[in-house]
Motif scaffolding. Structure first.
Motif, short mmCIF file in Angstrom:
data_model
loop_
_atom_site.label_atom_id
_atom_site.label_comp_id
_atom_site.label_asym_id
_atom_site.label_seq_id
_atom_site.Cartn_x
_atom_site.Cartn_y
_atom_site.Cartn_z
N SER A 79 -29.97 -28.07 -16.72
CA SER A 79 -30.93 -28.02 -17.82
C SER A 79 -31.91 -26.88 -17.60
N ALA A 80 -32.47 -26.42 -18.72
CA ALA A 80 -33.43 -25.32 -18.62
C ALA A 80 -34.58 -25.71 -17.70
N ARG A 81 -34.91 -27.00 -17.72
CA ARG A 81 -36.03 -27.46 -16.90
C ARG A 81 -35.68 -27.44 -15.41
N GLN A 82 -34.40 -27.67 -15.14
CA GLN A 82 -33.91 -27.61 -13.77
C GLN A 82 -34.12 -26.20 -13.21
N LEU A 117 -33.83 -22.84 -7.16
CA LEU A 117 -32.77 -23.83 -7.36
C LEU A 117 -31.41 -23.18 -7.58
N ILE A 118 -31.38 -22.22 -8.48
CA ILE A 118 -30.09 -21.63 -8.81
C ILE A 118 -29.55 -20.84 -7.61
N GLU A 171 -23.20 -24.79 -17.42
CA GLU A 171 -23.62 -24.94 -18.82
C GLU A 171 -25.13 -25.12 -18.83
N ILE A 172 -25.81 -24.21 -19.49
CA ILE A 172 -27.27 -24.33 -19.56
C ILE A 172 -27.65 -24.96 -20.90
N THR A 173 -28.32 -26.09 -20.81
CA THR A 173 -28.71 -26.81 -22.02
C THR A 173 -29.94 -26.16 -22.61
N GLU A 174 -29.85 -25.89 -23.88
CA GLU A 174 -30.98 -25.18 -24.49
C GLU A 174 -31.76 -26.06 -25.44
N LEU A 210 -36.42 -35.04 -8.63
CA LEU A 210 -35.14 -35.48 -8.05
C LEU A 210 -33.97 -34.67 -8.61
N ILE A 211 -34.23 -33.93 -9.68
CA ILE A 211 -33.19 -33.12 -10.32
C ILE A 211 -32.60 -32.11 -9.34
#
Ligand code: C2E
Ligand code: MG
Ligand code: MG
Length: 381
Positions: free
Chosen positions: A228-231, A237-238, A258-261, A193-194
Motif C-alpha cells: 500500500s502507498a502507506r506502507q 521499507l522498500i 502492486e501499489i494500491t493507489e 505492524l505493516i
C-alpha cells in the motif's frame, strides 16, 4: 478578541463553534450545581479552552468568565476537526474516551445519571478496545500461526494461459474467524505492524516462486505482492523488501509489486520505489486504478509496467455503453503508455468476452479462479 473583567466568554449549555487560546489575562471555568458555582480551573496565557465541545459537538459543559482583562485567540472548528481527522485513530479514540469520561463525571457531579457517558458515534467503526485487541492478536499471529497467503490466478486473455498469481494475505483469527485484509491491513498500517506483515508476504511469495519453478510448470508464473502507498511511507521499507527478494535469489521478472493507489499517493515516494524495483528486476503495477486519487497530471512521471483496473469498473462494464467506454479508454491509455493492463473482478464469460474484444492483456476474477493455497494450485498441475 478581548474581554473585560467579569465578561462571560461562554456559558454552560451554549452551542460551541470555536475553541480559544488564552493570549493574556486569566479566566475561571466553573459549573453550577443547584445554583452554586463550583470552580473547576483557572486558565492563563498559553492555555486552551472550549475545545471539548468542539470535539464532541455537545453543548458547553461549563461557563468561562474573565477574572482580569483578557486577550483570546479564536481557534476555528475546522482547525480542530481537520487535525483530529488526520490523527492516529487510536489516539483519536483515546481522546474521545477522555472527553466522554469527563462529560460523565460532570453529569455524576450534577446528580444526572450515574455518570455513564452517553453512547454516540457509529457502531460500525471498530472501537479502540477492539483495535487494541486485534492489534495484539495480529502481532501474535505474525510471530506464530494464523496468517496465510492465497494466490489468485491472472490469465493472459489472448492465449487463455495463467501468466501469474496475485498473493493475497489471509488471517484466520482464533476467535473472530476469517478477518478480511481490508480490515487488518489498515490496522497494520496504523500500528506499524505493516512492516513485518509486508516482509512475511514477500518471503512467502519468494518461496512460492521457487516452488512453482521446482514444479516445472510452464510458462513460469510470476507472483505479484500488494504494497500500500502507506506502507511505502515507512523509511527504508522498500529497500529492505528488495534486499530480501535479492537474497531469495528468485529470477528477475518472477516477482511483481502492486501499489494500491486508493489513498492519496505520494508520487515522489512511489517514483523512488518503482525505480528501485526496476533496478532489481521487479515489475510494478498500479493497483485499483481509477478508484482513488489517480492524479492524471502526475501519471506520466511514474514508469509503472502494469495498470490494474478495479472490479468496480468491470462490474459496471456491461451495464451501459458509458461504463464500457471508460474501461476501453483506460485500456487504450495503458497501451499508449506502453503498460500492460489487468482487469480485475471478471466473474462471467460475457465480461471476459468484452476484454477480448478490447484487446486487454490480462484478466483476474472468480471466473478464472479464486484465491487458493499454493498446495491446491500445485496439486492441480
Ligand atoms: P486487491 O489487491 O485489489 O485484490 C483483489 C481483491 O479482489 C481480493 O480481495 C480478491 O479476493 C478480490 N477478488 C478477486 N476476484 C474477484 C471477483 O471476481 N469478484 C469479487 N467480488 N472479488 C474478487 P481480498 O483478498 O479480500 O483483498 C482485498 C485487498 O486487500 C486487496 O485488494 C489488497 O488491496 C489488500 N491486500 C491483500 N493482501 C495484501 C497484502 O499482502 N498487503 C497489502 N498491503 N494489502 C493487501
Ligand atoms: Mg492487488
Ligand atoms: Mg485491485
Amino acid at each position: 478578541m478581548e474581554l473585560g473583567t467579569g465578561d462571560v466568554l461562554f456559558r454552560e449549555g451554549d452551542i460551541a463553534t470555536t475553541g480559544f487560546l488564552v493570549e493574556a489575562g486569566e479566566l475561571e471555568i466553573a459549573i453550577s450545581i443547584n445554583g452554586k458555582p463550583i470552580v473547576l480551573s483557572h486558565l492563563r496565557a498559553g492555555d486552551i479552552l472550549g475545545e471539548m465541545a468542539v470535539f464532541d459537538g455537545e453543548p458547553r459543559s461549563a461557563t468561562a468568565t474573565a477574572l482580569t482583562p483578557c486577550v483570546l485567540f479564536a481557534i476555528d472548528r475546522t482547525q480542530i476537526s481537520d487535525r483530529l481527522a488526520k490523527a492516529d485513530p487510536i489516539i483519536r479514540a483515546l481522546l474521545e474516551g477522555q472527553v466522554k469520561r469527563y462529560r460523565g463525571a460532570i453529569r455524576a457531579i450534577r446528580g444526572v445519571g450515574r455518570g455513564e457517558p452517553v453512547e454516540q458515534g457509529s457502531s460500525s467503526e471498530i472501537s479502540a478496545g477492539d483495535k487494541f485487541r486485534l492489534e495484539t492478536h495480529l502481532r501474535e499471529a505474525l510471530a506464530g500461526e494464523g496468517l496465510d497467503v492465497r494466490y489468485q490466478p491472472i490469465m493472459h486473455v489472448a492465449s487463455g494461459r495463467i501468466a501469474g498469481y496475485e498473493a493475497l494475505i489471509r488471517w484466520n483469527h482464533s476467535e473472530r474467524g476469517h478477518v478480511s485484509p481490508l480490515e487488518f491491513v489498515g490496522l497494520a498500517e496504523e500500528s506499524g505492524l505493516i512492516v513485518q506483515l509486508g516482509e512475511y508476504v514477500f518471503d512467502t511469495a519468494c518461496r512460492a516462486v521457487q516452488r512453482f519453478i521446482a514444479s516445472g510448470v510452464e510458462p513460469k508464473p510470476f507472483v505479484a505482492v500488494n504494497v500500500s502507498a502507506r506502507q511505502l511511507e515507512h523509511p527504508g521499507l522498500i529497500e529492505r523488501v528488495v534486499a530480501r527478494v535479492e537474497a531469495a535469489a528468485v529470477p528477475r521478472g518472477s516477482l511483481k509489486v502492486e501499489i494500491t493507489e486508493s489513498r492519496a499517493l505520494d508520487h515522489a515516494l512511489v517514483k523512488v520505489a518503482i525505480d528501485l524495483c526496476h533496478r532489481h528486476g521487479i515489475g510494478v503495477a498500479l493497483d485499483d486504478f481509477g478508484t482513488g486519487f489517480s492524479h492524471l497530471t502526475q501519471m506520466h512521471l511514474l514508469e509503472f509496467d502494469t495498470l490494474k483496473v478495479d472490479q468496480a469498473f468491470s462490474r459496471s462494464m456491461l451495464t451501459g455503453p458509458r461504463s464500457m467506454a471508460i474501461v476501453e479508454a483506460i485500456v487504450r491509455m495503458a497501451k499508449a503508455l506502453g503498460a500492460e493492463i489487468v482487469v480485475e473482478g471478471i466473474e462471467t464469460e460475457e465480461m471476459l468476452q468484452a476484454l477480448r474484444r478490447m484487446g486487454c492483456d490480462y484478466a483476474q476474477g472468480y471466473l478464472i479462479g479464486k484465491p487458493q493455497t499454493l498446495d491446491e494450485l500445485l496439486s492441480a498441475h
